[in-house]
Enzyme design. Structure first.
Site, mmCIF file in Angstrom:
data_model
loop_
_atom_site.group_PDB
_atom_site.id
_atom_site.type_symbol
_atom_site.label_atom_id
_atom_site.label_comp_id
_atom_site.label_asym_id
_atom_site.label_seq_id
_atom_site.Cartn_x
_atom_site.Cartn_y
_atom_site.Cartn_z
ATOM 1 N N CYS A 1 11.403 9.307 -15.617
ATOM 2 C CA CYS A 1 11.892 8.341 -16.619
ATOM 3 C C CYS A 1 11.959 8.984 -17.992
ATOM 4 O O CYS A 1 12.798 8.630 -18.818
ATOM 5 C CB CYS A 1 10.952 7.144 -16.734
ATOM 6 N N ALA B 1 3.332 -4.527 -24.264
ATOM 7 C CA ALA B 1 3.627 -5.936 -24.552
ATOM 8 C C ALA B 1 4.117 -6.696 -23.336
ATOM 9 O O ALA B 1 4.474 -7.865 -23.439
ATOM 10 C CB ALA B 1 4.637 -6.029 -25.693
ATOM 11 N N LEU C 1 6.889 -6.397 -21.502
ATOM 12 C CA LEU C 1 8.248 -6.861 -21.793
ATOM 13 C C LEU C 1 9.228 -6.751 -20.628
ATOM 14 O O LEU C 1 10.345 -7.234 -20.738
ATOM 15 C CB LEU C 1 8.809 -6.052 -22.982
ATOM 16 N N HIS D 1 14.277 0.361 -11.221
ATOM 17 C CA HIS D 1 15.313 1.400 -11.294
ATOM 18 C C HIS D 1 15.259 2.169 -9.981
ATOM 19 O O HIS D 1 14.173 2.397 -9.434
ATOM 20 C CB HIS D 1 15.056 2.388 -12.442
ATOM 21 N N ARG E 1 19.072 -4.637 -12.438
ATOM 22 C CA ARG E 1 19.501 -4.246 -13.789
ATOM 23 C C ARG E 1 20.834 -3.507 -13.842
ATOM 24 O O ARG E 1 21.480 -3.479 -14.876
ATOM 25 C CB ARG E 1 18.431 -3.357 -14.435
ATOM 26 N N GLU F 1 21.979 0.961 -16.855
ATOM 27 C CA GLU F 1 20.666 1.539 -17.155
ATOM 28 C C GLU F 1 20.712 3.067 -17.156
ATOM 29 O O GLU F 1 19.674 3.728 -17.126
ATOM 30 C CB GLU F 1 19.628 1.005 -16.171
ATOM 31 N N GLY G 1 9.562 -7.382 -13.452
ATOM 32 C CA GLY G 1 10.053 -6.566 -12.339
ATOM 33 C C GLY G 1 9.497 -5.151 -12.392
ATOM 34 O O GLY G 1 9.546 -4.430 -11.397
ATOM 35 N N ALA H 1 3.973 -2.203 -13.516
ATOM 36 C CA ALA H 1 2.996 -1.580 -14.421
ATOM 37 C C ALA H 1 3.038 -2.242 -15.796
ATOM 38 O O ALA H 1 1.996 -2.513 -16.403
ATOM 39 C CB ALA H 1 3.264 -0.084 -14.545
ATOM 40 N N SER H 2 4.239 -2.519 -16.285
ATOM 41 C CA SER H 2 4.384 -3.172 -17.589
ATOM 42 C C SER H 2 3.712 -4.540 -17.570
ATOM 43 O O SER H 2 3.003 -4.912 -18.522
ATOM 44 C CB SER H 2 5.877 -3.289 -17.945
ATOM 45 N N HIS I 1 14.244 -6.023 -25.231
ATOM 46 C CA HIS I 1 13.661 -4.939 -26.044
ATOM 47 C C HIS I 1 14.399 -3.626 -25.878
ATOM 48 O O HIS I 1 14.267 -2.730 -26.710
ATOM 49 C CB HIS I 1 12.169 -4.752 -25.727
HETATM 50 O O1 SUG Z 1 12.686 -0.276 -18.748
HETATM 51 N N1 SUG Z 1 9.279 0.027 -19.474
HETATM 52 C C1 SUG Z 1 10.524 0.648 -19.093
HETATM 53 C C2 SUG Z 1 10.279 1.762 -18.128
HETATM 54 C C3 SUG Z 1 11.528 2.559 -17.876
HETATM 55 C C4 SUG Z 1 11.364 3.554 -16.792
HETATM 56 N N2 SUG Z 1 12.532 4.322 -16.647
HETATM 57 C C5 SUG Z 1 13.032 4.754 -15.483
HETATM 58 N N3 SUG Z 1 12.610 4.289 -14.338
HETATM 59 N N4 SUG Z 1 13.983 5.598 -15.505
HETATM 60 C C6 SUG Z 1 11.473 -0.388 -18.510
HETATM 61 O O2 SUG Z 1 11.018 -1.273 -17.772
HETATM 62 C C7 SUG Z 1 7.887 -1.501 -20.763
HETATM 63 C C8 SUG Z 1 7.749 -1.951 -22.202
HETATM 64 C C9 SUG Z 1 6.649 -2.955 -22.404
HETATM 65 O O3 SUG Z 1 6.360 -3.737 -21.496
HETATM 66 O O4 SUG Z 1 6.082 -2.966 -23.525
HETATM 67 C C10 SUG Z 1 9.222 -0.844 -20.490
HETATM 68 O O5 SUG Z 1 10.195 -1.091 -21.181
#
Ligand code: SUG
Length: 423
Positions: A352, A22, A24, A234, A198, A166, A27, A30-31, A131
């Protein structure tokens, strides 16, 4: 405490049946890149299970956290809405399977580092991303069950907002060996250019105090703005530590000379494996996720292995550099690629997906520990119940929601946790 049975246990988050893309997390490149793509929850969960099997086959002890009940109706109710009526971005936030990234579940200080000789865990508040901000009550419930032995563990509630925390993704521990006292390193952000930092220093300091850490053996280190701006939302996507080894990108920290000097003074045996930007640019580090790896000590004195995403092999120069490094005389002896592409597409690599806890497995609720036989049973549930595919537009579909809820109930019941984990 004998120290004989103290070991590092990786607790992986089982990928939940609502896994979707989504977009969400600003920064998290990939998301953002995969926002709107079709997600494959069943494949995602099976990939995660295979990674756990890889850990077990390397001789490591493996734990598991369960997915959370989705959609999070309590959170929607507190916002004055429900899944049918919520705006799309709120619905997506209520449906996210983001608790799979267990490195963000909590910060863990092993017993050898704490004043009262117990292992301390503080659940992460994750307040920066909507989220993720509603994960902690459900995470805390699992932590209180898994680590209920109060002689061995102290589980803390979240640091209060607005101080973003985090969890272990911004925390590293260096030590001669897991069971011995170490140096705990809290990495915070101040500015990330266009992206949010964060982890707040006030949250890190609070966790260090709550855990009873020795101030003389605790470091607070600032992330470089450049790293956050390049997509290091992170710190664990640009650095990873295990025992006496720090594997890090040259540009991970704001003032690396000072950090390295402090670390060398506190732990003279430390080995810093620094990857120069001339070999792997920050951008390639984030695309390949070579640092978002499980750096683990292999049993029987075989040295350390780096369990990293297969995506790293897609960047030939980066992969070649890694192979050359492993062929040399350094502490990292093996590369173990694992396919976690479904998680990777949301910015979550092998590191992660796991929370490290140094403890005696006998002190942990066995329902949260897994072996291959137990994973076989969980994989069967996943194959039978997890949706095959989810597009963002499907999130309002009542039949999909019913299926997601059924999946959760089935696996929680299978693991005999249904009396304890309430939706
Ligand atoms: O918090 N992705 C997570 C990825 C967390 C990775 N964790 C570590 N690096 N330890 C985040 O950004 C994407 C959800 C979305 O876009 O639907 C997301 O929450």
């Amino acid at each position: 405490m004998t120290g004989m049975t103290i070991r590092e246990i990786n607790f992986d988050g089982l990928v939940g049946p609502s896994h979707n893309y989504a977009g969400l997390s600003p920064g998290n490149l990939a998301s953002a890149r995969n926002a709107g793509a079709i997600a494959y929850p069943r494949a995602a969960a099976l990939q995660g299970i295979e990674k756990m099997r890889t850990n077990i086959r390397l001789g490591l002890t493996q734990g598991l956290f369960l997915p959370q009940w989705r959609p999070d109706g309590a959170w929607l109710k507190a916002l004055g809405t429900d899944v049918g009526n919520a705006e799309a971005h709120i619905r997506a936030a209520a449906m996210s399977a983001s608790s799979m990234w267990a490195a963000n579940a909590a910060t863990v200080s092993p017993a050898a580092d704490t004043a009262d000789g117990r292992t301390h865990l503080t659940v992460a508040n994750l307040v920066t991303m909507p989220h993720r901000s509603h994960e902690w009550p459900h995470t805390l419930a699992q932590l209180r069950l898994a680590f209920s032995d109060q002689g061995a563990f102290a589980v803390h509630g979240p640091v209060p907002p607005p101080f973003g925390d985090e969890g272990a993704a911004n925390h590293m521990r260096l030590c001669p060996s897991h069971g011995e006292a170490g140096v705990e390193v809290f990495v915070y952000g101040q500015s990330g250019g266009p992206f949010p930092a964060r982890q707040h220093i006030e949250a890190s300091k609070a966790v260090a105090r709550l855990h009873g850490l020795d101030p003389a053996r605790t470091l607070f280190v600032m992330q470089s703005e450049e790293a956050i701006a390049a997509g290091a939302f992170h710190n664990d996507v640009v650095a990873v530590a295990n025992e006496h080894v720090l594997f890090t990108h040259e540009h991970a920290f704001a003032d690396k000379e000072r950090f390295y000097a402090e670390l060398r003074a506190l732990l003279p045996s430390v080995e810093i494996v620094e990857v120069p930007a001339s070999a792997v640019s920050l951008s390639d580090a984030i695309r390949s996720y070579i640092f978002n790896a499980q750096l683990v000590t292999l049993p029987d004195g075989e040295g350390m292995a780096l369990i990293l995403p297969t995506d790293a092999q897609d960047l030939p120069d980066t992969w070649a550099w890694l192979e050359a490094t492993v062929a040399g005389n350094g502490p990292i002896r093996r590369l173990v690629p694992v396919n976690v592409r479904q998680s990777m597409a949301n910015g979550g690599g092998p590191a992660c997906l796991r929370l490290r806890v140094v403890a005696d497995p006998a002190d942990i609720d066995p329902r949260f520990l897994v072996d291959e036989g137990k994973l076989d049973g969980i994989a069967k549930m996943v194959e039978a119940y997890w949706p095959e595919a989810i597009a963002p537009a499907d999130l309002a579909d009542t039949r999909l929601i019913a299926r997601i809820e059924q999946s959760w109930l089935t696996v929680v019941d299978h693991l005999q946790l249904s009396g304890d984990l309430i939706p």
